[in-house]
Design a protein around this motif. Structure first.
Motif, mmCIF file in Angstrom:
data_model
loop_
_atom_site.group_PDB
_atom_site.id
_atom_site.type_symbol
_atom_site.label_atom_id
_atom_site.label_comp_id
_atom_site.label_asym_id
_atom_site.label_seq_id
_atom_site.Cartn_x
_atom_site.Cartn_y
_atom_site.Cartn_z
ATOM 1 N N UNK A 47 0.848 -1.181 0.000
ATOM 2 C CA UNK A 47 0.000 0.000 0.000
ATOM 3 C C UNK A 47 0.888 1.237 0.000
ATOM 4 N N UNK A 48 0.693 2.097 -1.000
ATOM 5 C CA UNK A 48 1.450 3.344 -1.103
ATOM 6 C C UNK A 48 1.017 4.320 -0.009
ATOM 7 N N UNK A 49 -0.272 4.429 0.218
ATOM 8 C CA UNK A 49 -0.814 5.346 1.214
ATOM 9 C C UNK A 49 -1.504 4.569 2.326
ATOM 10 N N UNK A 50 -1.347 5.068 3.546
ATOM 11 C CA UNK A 50 -2.055 4.502 4.688
ATOM 12 C C UNK A 50 -2.029 5.524 5.809
ATOM 13 N N UNK A 51 -2.940 5.361 6.749
ATOM 14 C CA UNK A 51 -3.017 6.229 7.919
ATOM 15 C C UNK A 51 -3.289 5.376 9.129
ATOM 16 N N UNK A 52 -2.796 5.817 10.273
ATOM 17 C CA UNK A 52 -3.193 5.200 11.530
ATOM 18 C C UNK A 52 -3.143 6.250 12.618
ATOM 19 N N UNK A 53 -3.913 6.026 13.643
ATOM 20 C CA UNK A 53 -4.002 6.991 14.721
ATOM 21 C C UNK A 53 -2.877 6.899 15.729
ATOM 22 N N UNK A 54 -2.070 5.855 15.647
ATOM 23 C CA UNK A 54 -1.018 5.636 16.644
ATOM 24 C C UNK A 54 0.295 6.329 16.286
ATOM 25 N N UNK A 55 0.382 6.922 15.108
ATOM 26 C CA UNK A 55 1.602 7.608 14.707
ATOM 27 C C UNK A 55 2.709 6.671 14.257
ATOM 28 N N UNK A 56 2.378 5.424 13.991
ATOM 29 C CA UNK A 56 3.388 4.468 13.529
ATOM 30 C C UNK A 56 3.680 4.710 12.052
ATOM 31 N N UNK A 57 4.877 4.354 11.634
ATOM 32 C CA UNK A 57 5.296 4.614 10.259
ATOM 33 C C UNK A 57 5.016 3.483 9.290
ATOM 34 N N UNK A 58 4.433 2.411 9.735
ATOM 35 C CA UNK A 58 4.169 1.331 8.809
ATOM 36 C C UNK A 58 3.374 0.219 9.440
ATOM 37 N N UNK A 59 3.041 -0.768 8.610
ATOM 38 C CA UNK A 59 2.289 -1.916 9.107
ATOM 39 C C UNK A 59 2.545 -3.151 8.260
#
Length: 113
Positions: A47-59
């Motif tokens: 995935x080129x774009x993603x968001x999360x509320x925890x401020x992590x840089x990846x998944x």
């Protein structure tokens, strides 16, 4: 069976080869002792774009699709085995998750040509 589908944030490719991640997932499925090695399938989607509320840089997220009929203990055995293998990568600042999803046996079809 199973189908192990890895979804991941593209920027982790700077930290680890995705083939290495795939191998860890494959080894986790073997370690669960639920499937014949020849039946395990692993694939990955970036995935080129993603968001999360925890401020992590990846998944990394692994969906383990298996034929219905396994009990909760067996499903937990699979998620823990895959997660333990992924944790050996030592990746930081990202979320690693694993889930098991049942495939209905009655509606699943397969053909090998």
């Amino acid at each position: 069976m199973p189908h192990l589908i890895i979804e991941y944030s593209k920027q982790i490719e700077d930290k680890v080869e995705i083939t290495t991640v795939m191998e860890k997932v494959f080894q986790g499925a073997i370690a669960a002792n639920l499937f014949a090695e020849k039946d395990i399938k692993v694939r990955a989607h970036a995935y080129e774009q993603h968001m999360n509320g925890a401020g992590l840089n990846g998944f990394i997220h692994v969906s383990s699709r298996i034929l219905s009929g396994r009990n909760t203990e067996q499903k937990t055995q699979l998620t823990e085995a895959v997660l333990n293998e992924l944790k050996t990568l030592g990746l930081k600042d990202l979320s690693i998750t694993v889930e098991v999803l049942d495939i209905d046996r009655n509606s699943y079809a397969k053909h090998i040509g």
